[in-house]
Scaffold this motif. Structure first.
Motif, PDB file in Angstrom:
ATOM      1  N   HIS A  63       0.820  -1.215   0.000  1.00 20.73           N
ATOM      2  CA  HIS A  63       0.000   0.000   0.000  1.00 20.73           C
ATOM      3  C   HIS A  63       0.854   1.265   0.000  1.00 20.73           C
ATOM      4  O   HIS A  63       0.349   2.349  -0.286  1.00 20.73           O
ATOM      5  N   ARG A  64       2.132   1.117   0.311  1.00 19.01           N
ATOM      6  CA  ARG A  64       3.018   2.275   0.353  1.00 19.01           C
ATOM      7  C   ARG A  64       3.839   2.422  -0.920  1.00 19.01           C
ATOM      8  O   ARG A  64       4.236   3.541  -1.270  1.00 19.01           O
ATOM      9  N   TRP A  71      -2.449   2.531   9.054  1.00 16.99           N
ATOM     10  CA  TRP A  71      -2.300   2.052   7.682  1.00 16.99           C
ATOM     11  C   TRP A  71      -1.248   0.946   7.551  1.00 16.99           C
ATOM     12  O   TRP A  71      -1.276   0.165   6.616  1.00 16.99           O
ATOM     13  N   GLN A  97      -3.399   5.293   1.748  1.00 15.09           N
ATOM     14  CA  GLN A  97      -3.910   3.965   1.447  1.00 15.09           C
ATOM     15  C   GLN A  97      -3.582   3.023   2.595  1.00 15.09           C
ATOM     16  O   GLN A  97      -2.477   3.036   3.134  1.00 15.09           O
ATOM     17  N   ARG A  98      -4.548   2.203   2.978  1.00 15.64           N
ATOM     18  CA  ARG A  98      -4.375   1.267   4.084  1.00 15.64           C
ATOM     19  C   ARG A  98      -3.888  -0.087   3.578  1.00 15.64           C
ATOM     20  O   ARG A  98      -4.164  -0.485   2.447  1.00 15.64           O
ATOM     21  N   SER A  99      -3.161  -0.782   4.438  1.00 18.20           N
ATOM     22  CA  SER A  99      -2.644  -2.106   4.088  1.00 18.20           C
ATOM     23  C   SER A  99      -3.779  -3.116   3.945  1.00 18.20           C
ATOM     24  O   SER A  99      -4.732  -3.110   4.721  1.00 18.20           O
TER      25      SER A  99
END
Length: 453
Positions: A193-194, A266, A444-446
């Motif tokens: 997500h990162r 996140w 954005q979240r994992s």
């Protein structure tokens, strides 16, 4: 085969920097003795690692110039860094940068020290387990042609007074928590997500009123490829109070997990996959570092000149990864300089060697560390840089390049020069780049679900 030059060197301190210098001098023909207050087994298994020790391009080349193993073939490598910034409670800035021309590597300093000490002794170096105080140092320095002090233990740091003109702080700017954990791979599914690079990128999160958190690939001495955590807590913050409760590896992981649940949700799915390294009870540490610059040369009671090496000479807050890198670069430069020198290693020679290191590395590295600490004098530049990085992947890469080569930041002395550096790095007008900046709004979240697989 090493040919003896008839010259002798004594190194006080058997950490990564001291032992690396010892091997280098041995290969230059010096008769080298390393002194340590701990034996080799204690150095490997009886103490915590001294931080994450992330090594980038210039420091890797310094190791290679000394013929040392860089572990690039065996350790998990990082190819960049993803950054998230929370400001005034808002999820404000997100960017991901790729290292340009190098890869990051973080190796347990206890493993490096153990490997290099073994090689040092196999090649004929002497390792003496003996505490050294100022009186003992005087005796040692009287017999050696070159004496290097790579530890502040035993009161030895008092021989190298702090240089106030080069030192910005008189106390630590952060409380630190560091530990190593296992249970999480380094593939693209981790931290996906990162970054598209996933687990190949280090993850840095800044929560403006609390501190900073770093996760990165790591090679542990026992568990092999693992993950390293570094946390920096601002004075008086909730994070500082939480860090102060840590008394074990288990409590360190619990504190970090709760911190992510409350502040950095996140990344929480990744963190909940992690577990402590059972075979290493020393896989954690807490503390604080006052960033400072000392005199690079001191004198024993008998008037013998001795040189400060690594953290003994220049101490860095680890937030920008400059301590281990600077020590290796200083050690390699000094070794090569000493190998080419025919005269005495007197005060003038030792001073010139330190000043060259300070001018070519340490001064800029101190400034870049202050930048990442959000020093009030530099915070405005950091805000510009992070905003620019969110809009330009090219600038983000160049910004991360300052962790490898900090010298370009020395040109920044005003908002105008900060904007000029942005333009130079990004290859486009700064105002146009900054005009594209839009706050992240929500990171954005994992979606990681390894436990369910």
């Amino acid at each position: 085969m090493t040919t003896s030059s008839g010259r002798s060197a004594a190194i006080i301190g058997a950490g990564q920097t001291g032992v690396s210098a010892a091997l280098g001098l041995l290969d230059k023909g010096f008769d080298v003795t390393v002194y340590s207050n701990l034996d080799q087994q204690q150095l490997r298994d009886g103490i915590p690692a001294s931080g994450t020790a992330l090594i980038l391009g210039a420091a890797q080349r310094a190791e290679e110039s000394l013929g040392l193993n860089t572990y690039l073939a065996t350790a998990p490598l990082s190819t960049g860094e993803s950054v998230r910034v929370v400001d005034a409670g808002a999820e404000a800035i997100a960017f991901d940068g790729w290292f340009d021309g190098f890869r990051g590597i973080a190796v347990d300093t206890r493993l490096k020290t153990d490997d290099r000490l073994t090689l040092f002794q196999q090649r004929g170096g002497r390792f003496v387990v003996q505490p050294v105080d100022p009186e003992g140092l005087d005796t040692i320095a009287a017999k050696a042609d070159l004496t290097l002090v790579a530890t502040g233990r035993g009161g030895l740091s008092s021989l190298f007074p702090v240089n106030p003109a080069r030192t910005a702080y008189d106390k630590p700017q952060r409380s630190l928590l560091a530990f190593t954990v296992t249970g999480l791979p380094h593939g693209p599914e981790v931290f996906a997500h990162r970054s598209t690079a996933g687990g190949a990128h280090n993850a840095l999160t800044v929560v403006a009123d609390q501190g900073e958190v770093f996760w990165g690939p790591y090679l542990h001495k026992d568990a092999g490829p693992t993950w390293a955590f570094l946390g920096w807590a601002r004075p008086g913050s909730d994070w500082e109070r939480r860090f102060a409760t840590v008394t074990s590896a288990e409590s360190a992981l619990t504190v970090a997990t709760d911190l992510h649940r409350d502040y950095i949700d996140w990344d929480l799915p990744e963190v909940t996959e992690l577990r402590v390294i059972d075979e290493d009870p020393h896989s954690w540490l807490t503390g604080a570092v006052t960033q400072l610059v000392r005199s690079g040369v001191g004198h024993t009671a008998g008037g013998h000149p001795v040189a400060a090496l690594g953290d003994t000479a220049v101490a860095f807050d680890p937030i920008a990864g400059q301590g281990a890198q600077g020590g290796l670069i200083q050690a390699a430069a000094l070794v090569h300089r000493a190998g080419a020198h025919d005269g005495p290693f007197d005060t003038a020679w030792l001073t010139a060697a330190f000043e060259e290191f300070y001018d070519h590395r340490a001064r800029a590295a101190q400034q870049v560390t202050r930048l990442f600490l959000a020093d009030p004098e530099l915070a405005a530049y950091g805000s510009l840089f992070f905003a620019a990085a969110s809009g330009s992947s090219r600038f983000a890469s160049k910004l991360l390049g300052l962790l490898d080569d900090p010298r370009p930041f020395e040109s920044v002395t005003s908002e105008a020069t900060a904007k000029q550096l942005i333009a130079d790095f990004a290859g486009e007008p700064t105002d146009e780049l900054l005009a594209r900046f839009v706050p992240a709004g929500r990171f954005q979240r994992s979606g990681l679900a390894l436990s369910a697989v």
